[in-house]
Design an enzyme around this catalytic site. Structure first.
Site, mmCIF file in Angstrom:
data_model
loop_
_atom_site.group_PDB
_atom_site.id
_atom_site.type_symbol
_atom_site.label_atom_id
_atom_site.label_comp_id
_atom_site.label_asym_id
_atom_site.label_seq_id
_atom_site.Cartn_x
_atom_site.Cartn_y
_atom_site.Cartn_z
ATOM 1 N N GLU A 34 0.835 -1.194 0.000
ATOM 2 C CA GLU A 34 0.000 0.000 0.000
ATOM 3 C C GLU A 34 0.877 1.254 0.000
ATOM 4 O OE1 GLU A 34 -1.762 1.163 3.983
ATOM 5 O OE2 GLU A 34 -1.663 -1.002 4.255
ATOM 6 N N CYS A 89 -3.438 -3.525 4.458
ATOM 7 C CA CYS A 89 -2.494 -4.537 4.943
ATOM 8 C C CYS A 89 -2.856 -5.961 4.521
ATOM 9 C CB CYS A 89 -2.415 -4.483 6.472
ATOM 10 S SG CYS A 89 -2.013 -2.853 7.114
ATOM 11 N N HIS A 104 -2.026 -10.277 12.170
ATOM 12 C CA HIS A 104 -1.596 -8.985 11.645
ATOM 13 C C HIS A 104 -1.361 -8.071 12.845
ATOM 14 C CE1 HIS A 104 -1.282 -5.205 9.650
ATOM 15 N NE2 HIS A 104 -2.426 -4.757 10.150
#
Length: 397
Positions: free
Chosen positions: A80, A112, A234
Site C-alpha cells: 500500500e 495490509c 496482523h
C-alpha cells in the site's frame, strides 16, 4: 498434492529508533508505548530505501542462483506504499531481481491485506500448474507523521515467500474464510504520503472481523481452538493481536489459555522490534512464532489472521512440514535487527523528512546515491534518485 511455502525471508533497513527515546521526546510515559502499545523499537526508513528495494532485498535471500530465478513463473507484489501511480512495483523488482521476461508481474493493493490475497492467488496458480513457482513479496512503509498519535506505530520492511509444490515450511490449507466491508478507519489520500487513521474504530473492526471469521471457520471446518498449535496475527502494533486472541480464550481451560498467551508473545517478538510493515506484518509474525516458540513440529496446525483496514480480512491455517526449522534457521532476523544503527530522535526526524523527494529534482540523485554507498552490504538494492521523473535503482558494490 500439497501446495505451500517453500521459502520465506525478511528484510528491514539498517536504522532504528528506541520507543523510550521517542516517548521522552514527546513528553509521554515510556510505558504508554512499550506496554500500552507493545512496541520497543521501530525501523526507520532512509531515503535510499523504498518498498521496491526492501522487497528485492528480501526476495534475493530466496533466489540464490540462476536456477532459482528461472523457476519463478509469476511475481506478485503486495503493497500500500507504491512508488508509482501507474507502474507496478513488481516491474521494478523483477528487473532488479534478474527474473526472466516470460513471467507475469503485478502489484496488488488493499491496505495490509493484499499480501494474503497474493499468497492465495499464488496457491491457486501453483495448484493448476504444479511445475511452476510464484514469488510473493509483501513490502511496505508505515508513515503517520512526526508528533502524531500514530507515530509510535510506524516502521517498515518486506517479507518474501516462494510458493510451490515443495512446501519446505508449511502447506497452505484449503480452509480460508474471508470478509470485506467498506469502512472509514484508515486511508491515505492520493495527494498524501501520510496515512490517516481512526485508531479506535480500526481496533473495533479488527476485533469484530476476527470474531466473524473465527465463528465461520469453526462452522465450516469443525475445528476449534485446541486443534491449533498457535496463531500469527496482523500486528500494526503488537497489542492488537492480544485484543483478538483474548476474545476466544474462554473456549479452553486456564492452562491452555496461558499456553496460547505464550505463543502470542512468541509471534509478537520480531514485530515489537520492527514496527508496522502493513502487508508483511502477519508474515513477520509467522516467522517470529516459528522461530521463537518451542515444541513445534511437522503436522502442527498454525492459524493466520490477516487484516487490512478499509476493511478486508481472512482467516486460514497452515500445516507445518518436515524440516521447516532448517528453512527458518537460514534467516538470521535477530542478527539483522541487532545490526541496525540506533538513531537519536533528532536524527530520526531528519531521516523522516528526507523522504520527501521531488521527482523533478534530478539534483537529489547524487546525494541519495552517496548516502547509500558504504552503508549497504554488497549486492543490496537501493534507490538512487530520479532521472527525468523516473525512479532509478542500483545495486551496492
Amino acid at each position: 498434492m500439497a501446495v505451500g511455502i517453500e521459502g520465506i525471508s525478511f528484510y528491514t533497513p539498517g536504522y532504528s529508533l528506541d520507543m523510550v527515546d521517542l516517548a521522552n521526546a514527546r513528553g509521554e510515559e515510556p510505558d504508554k508505548f512499550t506496554i500500552g502499545i507493545g512496541q520497543s523499537v521501530q525501523t526507520v526508513i532512509p531515503n535510499f530505501e523504498d518498498v521496491v528495494t526492501m522487497g528485492v532485498n528480501a526476495a534475493s535471500k530466496l533466489l540464490k542462483s540462476d536456477a532459482d530465478r528461472a523457476a519463478v513463473e509469476m511475481l506478485l507484489f503486495a503493497s500500500e506504499s507504491g512508488v508509482d501511480n501507474s507502474k507496478s512495483g513488481a516491474m521494478f523488482a523483477k528487473d532488479q531481481l534478474g527474473l526472466r521476461d516470460s513471467i507475469r508481474a503485478i502489484e496488488m493493493k488493499q491496505a495490509c491485506y493484499a499480501g494474503t490475497f497474493a499468497l492465495m492467488q499464488a496457491k491457486d496458480f501453483v495448484t493448476l500448474h504444479p511445475d511452476k513457482k510464484v514469488l510473493v513479496i509483501a513490502s511496505d512503509i508505515a508513515r503517520y507523521g512526526l508528533k502524531t498519535p500514530g507515530e509510535v506505530t510506524q516502521g517498515g520492511g518486506a517479507v518474501a515467500m516462494l510458493i510451490s509444490t515443495d512446501p519446505k515450511v508449511a502447506v497452505i490449507n484449503d480452509d480460508s474464510v474471508y470478509e470485506s466491508k467498506d469502512e472509514k478507519d484508515f486511508w491515505r489520500p492520493i495527494d498524501s504520503d501520510i496515512a490517516l487513521v481512526d485508531g479506535h474504530l480500526s481496533t473495533d473492526i479488527y476485533k469484530e472481523m476476527f470474531m466473524d471469521l473465527w465463528n465461520a471457520y469453526k462452522k465450516n471446518t469443525g475445528l476449534h481452538l485446541p486443534d491449533f498449535k498457535g496463531f500469527a496475527f496482523h500486528l500494526p502494533y503488537t497489542k492488537m493481536g492480544k485484543k483478538a486472541l483474548e476474545q476466544i480464550l474462554d473456549e479452553v481451560t486456564s492452562t491452555k489459555q496461558a499456553y496460547f498467551m505464550e505463543q502470542l508473545a512468541a509471534s509478537q517478538f520480531y514485530n515489537r522490534y520492527v514496527g508496522n510493515l502493513y502487508t508483511g506484518s502477519v508474515y513477520l509474525s509467522l516467522m517470529s512464532l516459528l522461530k521463537e516458540a518451542k515444541g513445534y513440529q511437522a503436522g502442527d496446525r498454525v492459524g493466520v489472521f490477516s487484516f487490512g483496514s478499509g476493511a478486508e480480512a481472512e482467516l486460514f491455517s497452515l500445516t507445518l512440514t518436515q524440516g521447516y526449522e532448517d528453512v527458518l534457521a537460514e534467516q538470521d532476523v535477530q542478527g539483522m535487527l541487532d545490526a541496525r544503527m540506533k538513531l537519536s530522535v533528532t536524527e530520526y526526524e531528519k531521516v523522516f523528512e528526507s523522504q520527501k523527494l521531488d521527482s523533478s529534482d534530478d539534483s537529489e540523485t547524487e546525494g541519495v546515491a552517496l548516502a547509500a554507498e558504504g552503508k549497504l552490504a554488497a549486492g543490496q538494492c537501493y534507490f538512487a534518485g530520479w532521472k527525468d521523473h523516473y525512479r532509478l535503482y542500483k545495486t551496492a558494490k
